[in-house]
Design a protein around this motif. Structure first.
Motif, PDB file in Angstrom:
ATOM      1  N   ALA A   2       1.025   6.759  -2.001  1.00  0.00           N
ATOM      2  CA  ALA A   2       2.544   6.495  -2.814  1.00  0.00           C
ATOM      3  C   ALA A   2       3.242   7.792  -2.900  1.00  0.00           C
ATOM      4  O   ALA A   2       2.690   8.807  -3.165  1.00  0.00           O
ATOM      5  CB  ALA A   2       2.074   6.230  -4.127  1.00  0.00           C
ATOM      6  N   SER A  62       1.603 -11.410  -0.233  1.00  0.00           N
ATOM      7  CA  SER A  62       1.367 -10.854   1.283  1.00  0.00           C
ATOM      8  C   SER A  62       2.531  -9.935   1.686  1.00  0.00           C
ATOM      9  O   SER A  62       2.256  -9.106   2.303  1.00  0.00           O
ATOM     10  CB  SER A  62       0.957 -11.689   2.257  1.00  0.00           C
ATOM     11  OG  SER A  62       1.992 -12.612   2.424  1.00  0.00           O
ATOM     12  N   LYS A  65       4.383  -5.102   0.383  1.00  0.00           N
ATOM     13  CA  LYS A  65       4.721  -3.786   0.952  1.00  0.00           C
ATOM     14  C   LYS A  65       6.289  -3.888   0.928  1.00  0.00           C
ATOM     15  O   LYS A  65       6.594  -2.670   1.372  1.00  0.00           O
ATOM     16  CB  LYS A  65       4.037  -3.663   2.394  1.00  0.00           C
ATOM     17  CG  LYS A  65       2.362  -3.551   1.943  1.00  0.00           C
ATOM     18  CD  LYS A  65       1.897  -3.141   3.440  1.00  0.00           C
ATOM     19  CE  LYS A  65       0.452  -2.733   3.211  1.00  0.00           C
ATOM     20  NZ  LYS A  65      -0.405  -2.405   4.578  1.00  0.00           N
ATOM     21  N   THR A  66       6.966  -4.874   1.075  1.00  0.00           N
ATOM     22  CA  THR A  66       8.358  -4.920   1.149  1.00  0.00           C
ATOM     23  C   THR A  66       9.192  -4.347  -0.203  1.00  0.00           C
ATOM     24  O   THR A  66      10.143  -3.670   0.074  1.00  0.00           O
ATOM     25  CB  THR A  66       8.992  -6.232   1.467  1.00  0.00           C
ATOM     26  OG1 THR A  66       8.601  -7.028   0.161  1.00  0.00           O
ATOM     27  CG2 THR A  66       8.412  -6.880   2.632  1.00  0.00           C
ATOM     28  N   ARG A  67       8.143  -3.932  -1.198  1.00  0.00           N
ATOM     29  CA  ARG A  67       8.631  -3.501  -2.326  1.00  0.00           C
ATOM     30  C   ARG A  67       8.227  -1.963  -2.694  1.00  0.00           C
ATOM     31  O   ARG A  67       6.980  -1.670  -2.468  1.00  0.00           O
ATOM     32  CB  ARG A  67       8.364  -4.307  -3.268  1.00  0.00           C
ATOM     33  CG  ARG A  67       8.669  -5.768  -3.474  1.00  0.00           C
ATOM     34  CD  ARG A  67      10.239  -5.732  -3.479  1.00  0.00           C
ATOM     35  NE  ARG A  67      10.470  -7.451  -3.149  1.00  0.00           N
ATOM     36  CZ  ARG A  67      10.738  -8.021  -4.330  1.00  0.00           C
ATOM     37  NH1 ARG A  67      10.974  -7.613  -5.408  1.00  0.00           N
ATOM     38  NH2 ARG A  67      11.193  -9.402  -3.838  1.00  0.00           N
ATOM     39  N   GLN A  87      -5.632  -3.330   0.533  1.00  0.00           N
ATOM     40  CA  GLN A  87      -4.305  -3.427   1.136  1.00  0.00           C
ATOM     41  C   GLN A  87      -3.516  -2.826  -0.343  1.00  0.00           C
ATOM     42  O   GLN A  87      -2.535  -1.954   0.376  1.00  0.00           O
ATOM     43  CB  GLN A  87      -3.834  -4.894   1.160  1.00  0.00           C
ATOM     44  CG  GLN A  87      -4.453  -5.624   2.326  1.00  0.00           C
ATOM     45  CD  GLN A  87      -4.096  -7.068   2.341  1.00  0.00           C
ATOM     46  OE1 GLN A  87      -2.758  -7.203   2.522  1.00  0.00           O
ATOM     47  NE2 GLN A  87      -4.922  -8.153   2.292  1.00  0.00           N
ATOM     48  N   PHE A  88      -3.804  -3.188  -1.468  1.00  0.00           N
ATOM     49  CA  PHE A  88      -2.669  -2.381  -2.425  1.00  0.00           C
ATOM     50  C   PHE A  88      -2.950  -0.874  -2.470  1.00  0.00           C
ATOM     51  O   PHE A  88      -1.963  -0.237  -2.596  1.00  0.00           O
ATOM     52  CB  PHE A  88      -3.178  -2.948  -3.748  1.00  0.00           C
ATOM     53  CG  PHE A  88      -2.933  -4.449  -4.109  1.00  0.00           C
ATOM     54  CD1 PHE A  88      -1.893  -4.946  -3.512  1.00  0.00           C
ATOM     55  CD2 PHE A  88      -3.354  -5.170  -5.030  1.00  0.00           C
ATOM     56  CE1 PHE A  88      -1.373  -6.386  -3.794  1.00  0.00           C
ATOM     57  CE2 PHE A  88      -3.048  -6.492  -5.471  1.00  0.00           C
ATOM     58  CZ  PHE A  88      -2.144  -7.155  -4.848  1.00  0.00           C
ATOM     59  N   SER A  90      -3.561   0.771   0.060  1.00  0.00           N
ATOM     60  CA  SER A  90      -3.004   1.587   1.283  1.00  0.00           C
ATOM     61  C   SER A  90      -1.427   1.824   1.101  1.00  0.00           C
ATOM     62  O   SER A  90      -0.969   2.359   1.776  1.00  0.00           O
ATOM     63  CB  SER A  90      -3.290   0.493   2.459  1.00  0.00           C
ATOM     64  OG  SER A  90      -2.355  -0.551   2.416  1.00  0.00           O
ATOM     65  N   HIS A  91      -0.802   1.312  -0.002  1.00  0.00           N
ATOM     66  CA  HIS A  91       0.625   1.081  -0.411  1.00  0.00           C
ATOM     67  C   HIS A  91       0.821   2.029  -1.846  1.00  0.00           C
ATOM     68  O   HIS A  91       1.936   2.499  -1.752  1.00  0.00           O
ATOM     69  CB  HIS A  91       0.901  -0.214  -0.510  1.00  0.00           C
ATOM     70  CG  HIS A  91       2.422  -0.352  -0.744  1.00  0.00           C
ATOM     71  ND1 HIS A  91       3.239  -0.185   0.103  1.00  0.00           N
ATOM     72  CD2 HIS A  91       3.206  -0.955  -1.650  1.00  0.00           C
ATOM     73  CE1 HIS A  91       4.528  -0.282  -0.318  1.00  0.00           C
ATOM     74  NE2 HIS A  91       4.384  -0.880  -1.330  1.00  0.00           N
ATOM     75  N   HIS A 118      -6.487   6.722   1.764  1.00  0.00           N
ATOM     76  CA  HIS A 118      -4.689   6.816   1.563  1.00  0.00           C
ATOM     77  C   HIS A 118      -4.347   7.663   0.545  1.00  0.00           C
ATOM     78  O   HIS A 118      -3.247   7.809   0.341  1.00  0.00           O
ATOM     79  CB  HIS A 118      -4.480   5.327   1.406  1.00  0.00           C
ATOM     80  CG  HIS A 118      -4.714   4.300   2.384  1.00  0.00           C
ATOM     81  ND1 HIS A 118      -4.215   4.370   3.569  1.00  0.00           N
ATOM     82  CD2 HIS A 118      -5.824   3.233   2.535  1.00  0.00           C
ATOM     83  CE1 HIS A 118      -4.793   3.291   4.335  1.00  0.00           C
ATOM     84  NE2 HIS A 118      -5.762   2.896   3.630  1.00  0.00           N
TER      85      HIS A 118
END
Length: 284
Positions: A2, A62, A65-67, A87-88, A90-91, A118
């Motif tokens: 992040a 799903s 990741k666009t936000r 997944q969260f 990773s972002h 990550h």
């Protein structure tokens, strides 16, 4: 990993009572604290219409990741942690509001590995747990020998995966529903025992198999939930705490937990001149 920002952007996953409280606090008070809402998601997105600005409603989880956001907060169900937790991480940093999901040792390890890989952090809020950081310190010193947690609630407040309470009647009094390891208890009452799961995280050497939990149905508890924690340590050390958490009939979460969760979210904002620690597992 992040990215840093002068404003901490928060994504909230779940819009039940707790999710709604957090979203409202971020929108109302966030600017003065350096927080802003990146998105809000609910299984039924129509529930958010008119309450959350349209551009902040995420209809397909799903697509998170666009936000752009630094922290994702889950406050809905442990299944979301299982399906999206890795997944969260990773972002963004990930604050788990349903730590009962961590009773699965494989998932627990996967989340910790993802945080390290990550450079993000997996956070566990204390919720309704009183003295959690004290338990963690005792655990880290090697002096913790045992923990027992009892949660007592009105039967309308339980959400169980089995029909253990299907026959309850008003005025029946107190009934012990289950006593055993928190590892066994979490699948039975995944929405009710997140406080116990937080204890198991804080008491890491005992973990989910070693912390003993008991859930009690009590029709006399119409105005609050009761959480009792008994901790034992080396050389005869012991502590027994009793917390009465105001709650309405049928409420899974006591009202005092909302503010506790909010402060967990703010917990690292001013620590050591950094907003959030990286690549760690942290109990708040």
């Amino acid at each position: 990993m992040a990215t840093r920002s002068s404003t901490l952007r928060i994504g909230v996953v779940g819009y039940g009572h707790l999710g709604q409280y957090l979203v409202e606090r971020i929108i109302k008070d966030g600017a003065g604290l350096g927080l802003t809402l990146a998105f809000a998601w609910n299984r039924n997105p129509h529930k958010l219409k008119g309450l959350v600005p349209d551009h902040l409603i995420l209809e397909d989880l799903s697509a998170f990741k666009t936000r752009v956001c630094e922290v994702i907060v889950e406050v809905c169900h442990p299944q979301i942690v299982k399906d999206f937790g890795v997944q969260f991480l990773s972002h963004a940093h990930f604050l788990v509001g349903s730590p009962s999901a961590l009773c699965d040792p494989e998932l627990n390890q996967q989340l910790r590995q993802a945080a390290s890989l990550h450079g993000n952090t997996l956070y566990i809020p204390s919720g309704a747990l009183w003295g959690g950081q004290d338990i963690q310190r005792l655990n880290d010193s090697g002096a913790l020998t045992g923990v027992f947690v009892r949660m007592s609630k009105h039967p309308s407040c339980f959400r169980l995966t089995e029909d253990t309470l299907s026959d309850w009647t008003e005025g029946e009094g107190r009934r012990v529903l289950f006593r055993g390891s928190v590892a066994e208890l979490c699948p039975l009452a995944p929405n009710n025992v997140n406080t116990m799961a937080a204890v198991a995280v804080a008491a890491g050497t005992l973990g989910f198999p070693g912390v003993i939990g008991e859930i009690v149905s009590d029709t006399a508890l119409r105005d609050y939930h009761v959480v009792e924690v008994e901790v034992s340590g080396a050389h005869g050390f012991s502590v027994h705490t009793v917390r009465r958490n105001p709650a309405q009939l049928g409420a899974v979460t006591g009202s005092a937990t909302y503010n506790s969760f909010w402060h967990s979210l703010l917990g690292e904002l001013n620590a050591s001149g950094q907003r959030w620690c990286h690549g760690r597992f942290l109990f708040l």
